[in-house]
Scaffold this motif. Structure first.
Motif, PDB file in Angstrom:
ATOM      1  N   GLU A 125      -5.435  12.589  -2.605  1.00  6.23           N
ATOM      2  CA  GLU A 125      -4.705  12.537  -1.216  1.00  6.23           C
ATOM      3  C   GLU A 125      -3.616  13.700  -1.194  1.00  6.23           C
ATOM      4  O   GLU A 125      -2.680  13.846  -2.191  1.00  6.23           O
ATOM      5  N   PHE A 156      -0.695  13.023  -3.588  1.00  4.81           N
ATOM      6  CA  PHE A 156      -0.781  11.538  -3.590  1.00  4.81           C
ATOM      7  C   PHE A 156      -1.738  11.061  -4.354  1.00  4.81           C
ATOM      8  O   PHE A 156      -2.893  11.596  -4.589  1.00  4.81           O
ATOM      9  N   PRO A 157      -1.660   9.676  -4.809  1.00  5.28           N
ATOM     10  CA  PRO A 157      -2.770   9.399  -5.771  1.00  5.28           C
ATOM     11  C   PRO A 157      -4.332   9.289  -4.897  1.00  5.28           C
ATOM     12  O   PRO A 157      -4.270   9.478  -3.623  1.00  5.28           O
ATOM     13  N   GLY A 158      -5.123   9.434  -5.814  1.00  2.70           N
ATOM     14  CA  GLY A 158      -6.631   9.518  -4.988  1.00  2.70           C
ATOM     15  C   GLY A 158      -7.030  10.758  -4.468  1.00  2.70           C
ATOM     16  O   GLY A 158      -7.729  10.828  -3.724  1.00  2.70           O
ATOM     17  N   SER A 203       0.812   5.503   4.451  1.00  2.00           N
ATOM     18  CA  SER A 203       0.488   4.321   5.282  1.00  2.00           C
ATOM     19  C   SER A 203       0.538   4.831   6.571  1.00  2.00           C
ATOM     20  O   SER A 203       0.920   5.957   6.927  1.00  2.00           O
ATOM     21  N   THR A 233       0.690   4.054  -2.788  1.00  4.17           N
ATOM     22  CA  THR A 233      -0.052   5.528  -2.663  1.00  4.17           C
ATOM     23  C   THR A 233       1.028   6.529  -2.121  1.00  4.17           C
ATOM     24  O   THR A 233       0.608   7.570  -1.720  1.00  4.17           O
ATOM     25  N   ARG A 245      -1.303  -3.389  -9.280  1.00  2.63           N
ATOM     26  CA  ARG A 245      -1.211  -3.978  -7.634  1.00  2.63           C
ATOM     27  C   ARG A 245      -0.546  -5.302  -7.793  1.00  2.63           C
ATOM     28  O   ARG A 245      -0.115  -5.535  -6.670  1.00  2.63           O
ATOM     29  N   ARG A 255       3.571   4.149  -8.165  1.00  3.56           N
ATOM     30  CA  ARG A 255       1.993   4.474  -7.915  1.00  3.56           C
ATOM     31  C   ARG A 255       1.510   4.177  -9.266  1.00  3.56           C
ATOM     32  O   ARG A 255       0.265   3.939  -9.254  1.00  3.56           O
ATOM     33  N   ARG A 272       0.788  -1.375   0.007  1.00  6.77           N
ATOM     34  CA  ARG A 272      -0.073  -0.138   0.132  1.00  6.77           C
ATOM     35  C   ARG A 272       0.938   1.288   0.039  1.00  6.77           C
ATOM     36  O   ARG A 272       0.661   2.145  -0.782  1.00  6.77           O
TER      37      ARG A 272
END
Ligand code: FES
Ligand code: FES
Lengths: 182, 438
Positions: free
Chosen positions: B383, B379-381, B262, B259, B284, B280, B255
């Protein structure tokens, strides 16, 4: 995660007036202390995360250029024994009780630099720190533009008064003797 | 006397012969097969390019071959080495880049470290790792890069001192450090582990930063992935023991790589760039494989909830006077964002009480963040983490040592006895570039 409230004595000097010692819970932010204990609400809560700088105050030390501190992310007890100037402490109170604005405040008013005024305490603080810094260490005339940008850069104005703030500070620097070298 | 003279002459002759041999390249063994002498057709290139994009991401080509603020793939990024400055080259398909390179020439550059014309690449380009790449992946990468936009940007000269500017000397380096054969899948391990090894070792070249180097700047194979110092910061130990020490489990590591965030904190400094430009964008399944390999597991492991942080180690004892002073600094300067209990604020600031940076052998990256601050990071998403101000003016070396020792013992569970002198050394190594980096 709850921890019991623990008071800790705090004394400092705010706008030239000694304050305390008074019990203040540990972990209280300086902004909360100014607002809730001293009734000085000029240091504004914008983001509460150290980003917008609407909440800054000056920390003064003898023989040193004052520094800007963000009160939202700094604990009240960090200011123990220090000298702080908030936006309420920039204008001078005359014998007849009237107020004379500081040169920075006057420049902002004359330039119509702000609209809602929410960010203004931070800009007043930053510009005043800059003027003090230039008094101690003048810069060449052609560096003024960049020096002013750098000094105001971290302050956010949601009404986007940046150009007028910048112009006001630049003109004040150029018009004040001793801040610029030949 | 005659004997000595003869011996000296013999040595000189032998030396000259060795130099000649090295310069001729006769001692170097290529792992590139004859099959790639056949050029790829336009249709093949079209078909391979999308897969090449994924290979380029996993191999993190962009981060080095694009200067910050520069044209994509046009090189120019400087690298400070003990021998001088090296600039990454243009690898766009322009004449300055790889425009004129054949399929075979590209393969040789990537896997043998030799560019067209027999020009040796400097090992700052991780061809010792890429040597393990499959022919199919190298083809895909070639297809991807050769179909990018041409960037007519001249390569910047390197600033290497003699004799390091003599590229032929690298054949001696290669003789010592370039593996003759490449790793083949280990039949005793799972597909997951084998894929993870390929992703981590050949593509991701983790060891380039996380494995210590010898005096010749070759990777010390016997100490693989045990951590190294890069530009004054620790690239931490990422062996299974080192990862566990930082509080990672396979799922949380995957994770983190995917991303950048964590419970162990956010990727900072050079690792932020690795996440940002490379991991990133990875599949996965590859991240899971890499995590399994780094933990030396054949299966993903039972700890599948990456949101549950590993238990914090018990605090080690620290003198009450030190923790009292440190706590005052922390409450004053840090707690506003990182919380009274080090819990952090989502989307604003990372948690400290589970932070890997407080558990690593070296305190340097945490101390540098405290002194110089960190830029805002995305960050991805959607974030993000907000910018962290630097506190160099607010903490002297004694206060900084107290604060660091306290955080490392209280939350990191490390015995920590850093001195003000240790802090001064980290402070002295900070340049304006560190604060400006993003
Ligand atoms: S309120 Fe303090 S920086 Fe925004
Ligand atoms: S004047 Fe409204 S925020 Fe600046």
């Amino acid at each position: 995660m709850t921890t019991p409230i623990q008071d800790q004595a705090l004394s400092l000097t705010v706008n030239g007036v000694p304050v305390g010692p008074m019990p203040v819970p540990r972990g209280t932010s300086m902004q909360e202390f100014l607002h809730e204990w001293l009734g000085l609400t000029g240091a504004r809560m914008g983001c509460g995360q150290g980003i917008c700088n609407a909440c800054t105050v000056m920390v003064e030390e003898d023989g040193k250029v004052p520094r800007e501190m963000r009160t939202c992310i700094t604990g009240a007890h960090w200011f123990e024994g220090r000298r702080v100037r908030t936006v309420e402490g920039h204008a001078r109170e005359e014998a007849d009780g009237s107020l004379t604005l500081s040169p920075v405040q006057t420049a902002f008013v004359e330039a119509f630099a702000f609209q809602c005024g929410y960010c203004t305490p931070g800009f007043v603080t930053a510009a005043t720190v800059l003027i003090q810094r230039l008094k101690a260490a003048p810069v060449p005339r052609d560096a003024v533009e960049a020096v002013v940008t750098e000094a105001l850069d971290h302050h956010i104005c949601r009404c986007t008064g940046y150009v007028r703030y910048h112009t006001a500070v630049r003109d004040l620097v150029l018009a004040t003797p001793g801040l610029v070298t030949a | 006397m005659r004997k000595i003279l003869l011996a000296a002459a013999g040595l000189a002759l032998g030396g000259a012969a060795l130099i000649g041999l090295l310069a001729s390249g006769a001692l170097e063994r290529s792992v590139v097969s004859r099959a790639v002498e056949t050029p790829l057709g336009a249709d093949q290139i079209q078909a391979l390019a999308p897969r090449g994009a994924a290979v380029a991401a996993a191999a993190d080509c962009y981060a080095c071959h694009t200067a910050r603020g520069g044209a994509p793939w046009a090189g120019g990024m400087p690298f400070e080495t003990p021998f001088g400055t090296i600039h990454a080259t243009n690898i766009s398909p322009s004449p300055e880049g790889i425009g004129g390179w054949s399929r075979a020439e590209f393969h040789r550059a990537l896997r043998d470290g030799i560019a067209p014309g027999g020009r040796h690449l400097y090992p700052a380009m991780p061809y010792t790792a890429y040597r393990g790449m499959t022919e199919g992946d190298v083809d895909a990468l070639y297809a991807y890069l050769i179909t990018r936009e041409k960037m007519p940007v001249a390569n910047r000269p390197n600033g290497l001192a003699f004799p390091f500017d003599q590229r032929w000397t690298l054949s001696a380096w290669n003789l010592l450090h370039l593996p003759a054969a490449v790793a083949v899948p280990d039949p005793t391990r799972s597909d997951l582990w084998n894929r993870g090894r390929y992703v981590a070792e050949a593509l991701g070249h983790c060891g380039e930063c996380h494995t210590p180097r010898n005096l010749m700047q070759g990777l010390r194979g016997e100490a693989a992935l045990t951590g190294a110092v890069i530009e004054g910061l620790e690239a931490p130990d990422i062996t299974p023991a080192g990862l566990a020490r930082m509080g990672f489990a396979p799922a949380s590591l995957a994770r983190f790589m995917g991303t950048g965030l964590s419970a162990q904190g956010g990727a900072t400094h050079q690792m932020f760039e690795v996440v940002h430009y490379s991991t990133r964008h990875m599949a996965r399944a590859d991240l899971a494989a890499m995590a399994a390999y780094l933990f030396d597991r054949d299966a993903p492991g039972p700890e599948m909830d990456p949101a549950v942080p590993a238990a914090a180690p018990a605090p080690t004892p620290l003198a009450a006077a030190v923790s009292g002073r440190a706590r005052a600094s922390y409450d004053g300067l840090c707690a506003g964002c990182h919380g009274a209990q080090g819990e952090g604020i989502p989307h604003v600031s990372v948690a400290l009480r589970t932070n890997a940076g407080l558990r690593t052998a070296s305190p340097a990256s945490v101390v540098r963040a405290v002194l110089a601050g960190l830029p805002a990071q995305t960050f991805p998403g959607g974030e993000r983490m907000e910018a962290m101000p630097g506190f160099a003016a607010d903490l002297d070396d004694a206060a900084l040592a107290d604060l660091t020792n306290w955080m490392r013992t209280e939350w990191g569970g490390q015995a920590s006895t850093l001195s003000p002198q240790d802090m001064a050394a980290i402070r002295a190594a900070i340049t304006p570039r560190h604060a400006a980096r993003d």
